[in-house]
Design a protein around this motif. Sequence first.
Motif, PDB file in Angstrom:
ATOM      1  N   ARG A  68       0.889  -1.020   0.060  1.00  0.00           N
ATOM      2  CA  ARG A  68       0.097   0.068  -0.005  1.00  0.00           C
ATOM      3  C   ARG A  68       0.838   1.276  -0.120  1.00  0.00           C
ATOM      4  O   ARG A  68       1.999   0.980   0.509  1.00  0.00           O
ATOM      5  N   PRO A  69       0.222   2.331  -0.590  1.00  0.00           N
ATOM      6  CA  PRO A  69       1.374   3.591  -0.548  1.00  0.00           C
ATOM      7  C   PRO A  69       2.017   4.123   0.768  1.00  0.00           C
ATOM      8  O   PRO A  69       1.357   4.187   1.729  1.00  0.00           O
ATOM      9  N   TYR A  70       3.221   4.536   0.623  1.00  0.00           N
ATOM     10  CA  TYR A  70       3.744   5.176   1.689  1.00  0.00           C
ATOM     11  C   TYR A  70       4.497   6.244   0.975  1.00  0.00           C
ATOM     12  O   TYR A  70       4.592   6.464  -0.355  1.00  0.00           O
ATOM     13  N   ALA A  71       5.236   7.026   1.726  1.00  0.00           N
ATOM     14  CA  ALA A  71       5.979   8.270   1.214  1.00  0.00           C
ATOM     15  C   ALA A  71       7.412   8.368   1.891  1.00  0.00           C
ATOM     16  O   ALA A  71       7.754   7.983   2.736  1.00  0.00           O
ATOM     17  N   LEU A  72       8.272   8.840   1.014  1.00  0.00           N
ATOM     18  CA  LEU A  72       9.648   9.466   1.551  1.00  0.00           C
ATOM     19  C   LEU A  72       9.815  10.727   1.365  1.00  0.00           C
ATOM     20  O   LEU A  72       9.403  11.421   0.159  1.00  0.00           O
ATOM     21  N   ALA A  93      15.771  12.113   6.282  1.00  0.00           N
ATOM     22  CA  ALA A  93      14.861  11.439   5.403  1.00  0.00           C
ATOM     23  C   ALA A  93      13.822  10.882   6.595  1.00  0.00           C
ATOM     24  O   ALA A  93      14.179  10.321   7.496  1.00  0.00           O
ATOM     25  N   VAL A  94      12.618  11.029   5.749  1.00  0.00           N
ATOM     26  CA  VAL A  94      11.495  10.528   6.868  1.00  0.00           C
ATOM     27  C   VAL A  94      10.645   9.544   5.746  1.00  0.00           C
ATOM     28  O   VAL A  94      10.282   9.779   4.663  1.00  0.00           O
ATOM     29  N   CYS A  95      10.481   8.372   6.551  1.00  0.00           N
ATOM     30  CA  CYS A  95       9.688   7.476   5.773  1.00  0.00           C
ATOM     31  C   CYS A  95       8.297   7.345   6.569  1.00  0.00           C
ATOM     32  O   CYS A  95       8.331   6.918   7.637  1.00  0.00           O
ATOM     33  N   CYS A  96       7.222   7.884   5.635  1.00  0.00           N
ATOM     34  CA  CYS A  96       6.027   7.697   6.498  1.00  0.00           C
ATOM     35  C   CYS A  96       5.401   6.464   5.977  1.00  0.00           C
ATOM     36  O   CYS A  96       4.585   6.340   4.848  1.00  0.00           O
ATOM     37  N   ALA A  97       5.458   5.416   6.850  1.00  0.00           N
ATOM     38  CA  ALA A  97       5.330   4.117   6.806  1.00  0.00           C
ATOM     39  C   ALA A  97       3.845   3.771   6.956  1.00  0.00           C
ATOM     40  O   ALA A  97       3.157   4.375   7.703  1.00  0.00           O
ATOM     41  N   ASN A 148      -0.996   9.249  11.752  1.00  0.00           N
ATOM     42  CA  ASN A 148      -2.083   9.849  10.761  1.00  0.00           C
ATOM     43  C   ASN A 148      -1.965   8.689   9.699  1.00  0.00           C
ATOM     44  O   ASN A 148      -2.153   9.078   8.294  1.00  0.00           O
ATOM     45  N   VAL A 149      -1.923   7.524   9.900  1.00  0.00           N
ATOM     46  CA  VAL A 149      -1.740   6.309   8.780  1.00  0.00           C
ATOM     47  C   VAL A 149      -3.230   6.408   7.940  1.00  0.00           C
ATOM     48  O   VAL A 149      -3.113   5.736   6.799  1.00  0.00           O
ATOM     49  N   GLY A 150      -4.345   7.158   8.778  1.00  0.00           N
ATOM     50  CA  GLY A 150      -5.424   6.994   7.702  1.00  0.00           C
ATOM     51  C   GLY A 150      -5.498   7.628   6.605  1.00  0.00           C
ATOM     52  O   GLY A 150      -6.274   7.595   5.908  1.00  0.00           O
ATOM     53  N   ASP A 151      -4.441   8.901   6.828  1.00  0.00           N
ATOM     54  CA  ASP A 151      -4.387   9.908   5.467  1.00  0.00           C
ATOM     55  C   ASP A 151      -3.894   9.398   4.257  1.00  0.00           C
ATOM     56  O   ASP A 151      -2.977   8.446   4.326  1.00  0.00           O
ATOM     57  N   HIS A 152      -3.973   9.698   3.207  1.00  0.00           N
ATOM     58  CA  HIS A 152      -3.572   9.488   2.044  1.00  0.00           C
ATOM     59  C   HIS A 152      -1.750   9.779   2.135  1.00  0.00           C
ATOM     60  O   HIS A 152      -1.532  10.741   2.917  1.00  0.00           O
ATOM     61  N   ALA A 153      -1.084   8.915   1.593  1.00  0.00           N
ATOM     62  CA  ALA A 153       0.396   8.868   1.716  1.00  0.00           C
ATOM     63  C   ALA A 153       0.846  10.582   1.104  1.00  0.00           C
ATOM     64  O   ALA A 153       1.846  10.830   1.658  1.00  0.00           O
ATOM     65  N   GLY A 154       0.206  11.208   0.188  1.00  0.00           N
ATOM     66  CA  GLY A 154       0.445  12.446  -0.315  1.00  0.00           C
ATOM     67  C   GLY A 154       0.277  13.551   0.842  1.00  0.00           C
ATOM     68  O   GLY A 154       1.028  14.290   0.904  1.00  0.00           O
TER      69      GLY A 154
END
Length: 458
Positions: A68-72, A93-97, A148-154
């Motif tokens: 599922r989507p995540y962000a860097l 660097a932050v990984c939004c897992a 905030n894992v319920g939010d979209h990765a963007g």
Amino acid sequence: MSDGGDEGDDAESDDASAGTTHALRPLRTDLAPVVEAVEATGADAFVAVGDRFDDDLRYLTRFSGPDRPYALVVVPDGASGDDRENGADVGRAVCCAPALFDEQARREFVAGARARGDGEDDDPGDGEDPGDETNAHDGVAREVRTENVGDHAGERAAAAVAELVDGSDTDHTLLVPSSVPHDAAVYLERAGNELSSTDAVTAARARKTDAELDRLRRAQRATAAGMARAETVLADGEAGEDEAGRPVLRWEGAPLTTERLRREVNAALAARGVRDAGNTVIGAGPSAADLHYVGDEPVRPGETVLLDISPRGPDGYYGDMTRTFVVDGDGGWERRAYVAVESARETALAEVEPGVPAKTVHGEAAAELAAYGFDPNAGEGETGFTHGTGHGVGVSLHESPSLTGAGELRPGHVVTVEPGVYGPDVGGVRLEDLVVVTDDGYEILAEYPFGIVPEKRG
């Protein structure tokens, strides 16, 4: 420098053989070039969004799990040049897992990038806190966030940018890969950010580290083992007839087909710990002129059998090798095509060295095929050379550099060299190896013999 000769490794007795394991060097990505790209363009941050199927993001994070989507998010730390020379961090660097992936992200993204004092081959599982963001090997401190894992990765990426850059929601300029998903781009722009595409990740991926080469070699050796199995099956085949009385190659009491041959190849790959990934292309007769044939055709005496094997190995790195065989050939079109392609391969390899324009390799291969009377600029479905001479290979089967693209070859570039000629009504011949550009030439990552007549390889 390898000369591409026929003498090579035994595909059945190397470190990719079934039942053997050898430690691979730790796989870590240097994020400093991303930081440098942000600074050079005057941007505020770099953002990538995707999942485990996004090769850019997997390369940057070495985070292998989430479907599922995540962000860097990567930002410079603002340190001066003098500070950096004295050991200051160059960025963050932050990984939004995603939810439920916190521990894995800390282990692979953070702990996997930690500098280790006893050498690069140290075990990253050294008992330290996997969430400790200090002492990264490239000076880019890493952390994992799961709020905030319920939010979209963007959305999560936009929030991280606002906090890391200046603590406000003021407009920011973000560098993003060209592959950024549309929905993620919309969320980032709605948060007041301006997006600018960058090729920094593409450029970084093109030049392989020693740890990446370890994985590519292992994948390619497994590929050679799969090829050896296919060649052996072909050599064991006997000329016979099918139920309609047409000539066919028979093996183990039944007509041999491309699908039966493919299953033998894929079983050999699996035994060596790599996955075929749907990339075992085998064509026979006219279907050998189809560059991506994965259907089922009978294998007949006198026709070309083209095997293009491209499995996915350790940490997602690919192998890629092609050979062409003919059982009971009459020395006609297929023999002339084989001699031409073998000569074009040798001519192309002779051009591979640092500083050579990539297009030169393709141009020389095409010119050699033309000298043998084959159209070097044939279109799809026409007789002749219908594709480029090669492409980069890494965590994608096709990546930079292209041997028909702009730019020069550099040490660390890993490319295929794969000239071929095709006749839609008769078949095709292609010979392909995977090579790394070295400081003074090239190295073939796994040697495999040549010959149009199949031999038993074990």
